[in-house]
Design an enzyme around this catalytic site. Structure first.
Site, short mmCIF file in Angstrom:
data_model
loop_
_atom_site.label_atom_id
_atom_site.label_comp_id
_atom_site.label_asym_id
_atom_site.label_seq_id
_atom_site.Cartn_x
_atom_site.Cartn_y
_atom_site.Cartn_z
N HIS A 50 0.82 -1.21 0.00
CA HIS A 50 0.00 0.00 0.00
C HIS A 50 0.86 1.27 0.00
O HIS A 50 2.05 1.24 0.35
CB HIS A 50 -0.93 0.02 1.22
N GLU B 102 -2.14 -6.79 7.49
CA GLU B 102 -0.80 -6.64 8.05
C GLU B 102 -0.63 -7.55 9.26
O GLU B 102 -1.62 -7.99 9.89
CB GLU B 102 -0.57 -5.18 8.44
#
Length: 257
Positions: A11, A89
């Protein structure tokens, strides 16, 4: 048997990234202005590739990045974006929201390296790797179900992808191509699993410290998978790394600062 490409993108930058604070799973921050620019640059870099499938972490920073990449793509703007919590994550437990230095200090106090240390309430490296293995299993199943009839030939052991520094390196003759948008620690653990556990072939000249280095925001990696079913089990018979943590597209972001 099916051969397909998997392009992995981290990202774009968030304010927490800029401030060197851990986000993990519990802090769901949007992209910063720079993060939007990075995602747009990645989208322009990848604009001519046709992504047949798109898989994205269900955290905001990954979703925004994927939306911007697809919005810049000439062939994939209508491709369904599948949000998958398996791509989140690594969870950093009590360290989330704290400076990265705080995690290092906690690891030092525990007599462990920062990479191997698990803060209270956080995920171990093995737990994150298990999530990636679960994602691969579902990925293989979906790709074979949706594209099993696609014409593809398995690369031989002697085949090395032509790497010319172009966005389509390794994917020129691979019609099935998945995009995955995820996070720094998750990607690093995933790449290590591909290389160390699944014996992924690497491009000539690529050093291991490059392979396992942290992925920059919107860093891009690509792997070519050949999968087939043995009895009732789907497995990869060959995985070829094309490039890892490429960041050529970020030059235009730096130059605009």
């Amino acid at each position: 048997m099916l051969t397909f490409a998997l392009t992995i993108v981290r990202h774009g930058e968030t304010q927490y990234n800029r401030d060197k604070l851990l986000q993990g799973q519990g802090i769901d921050t949007p992209l910063s202005d720079t993060g939007h620019q990075q995602a747009a640059a990645a989208g322009r870099y990848l604009k001519d590739l046709h992504f047949t499938n798109v898989f994205v972490s269900n955290l905001q920073r990954a979703i925004q990045t994927a939306e911007i990449i697809l919005g810049n793509n000439l062939h994939s703007s209508a491709t369904e974006m599948i949000l998958d919590p398996l791509l989140r994550e690594r969870g950093f437990g009590v360290a989330e929201g704290r400076p990265k230095e705080h995690l290092k200090n906690m690891a030092n106090a525990a007599g462990q390296s920062c990479r191997d240390y698990t803060p209270p309430g956080g995920e171990t490296l093995e737990q994150v790797k298990t999530r990636f293995k679960m994602f691969l299993k579902s990925l293989f199943q979906r790709m074979l179900e949706e594209h099993g009839s696609a014409l593809s030939s398995a690369p031989s052991e002697a085949d090395q992808p032509v790497i010319a520094g172009l966005a389509d390196d390794g994917a020129q003759n691979v019609p099935v191509h998945a995009l995955m948008v995820s996070h720094g620690a998750f990607i690093r653990i995933s790449v290590r699993h591909l290389v160390e556990d699944l014996q992924c072939c690497l491009p000539a000249g690529l050093k291991m410290n490059q392979v396992f280095s942290p992925c920059p925001n919107t860093g891009i990696s690509r792997f070519i998978f050949t999968i087939h079913r043995e009895e009732s089990v789907l497995r990869a018979t060959r995985i070829q790394g094309v490039f890892i943590n490429r960041k050529d597209h970020l030059e235009e972001v730096k130059n605009s600062d």
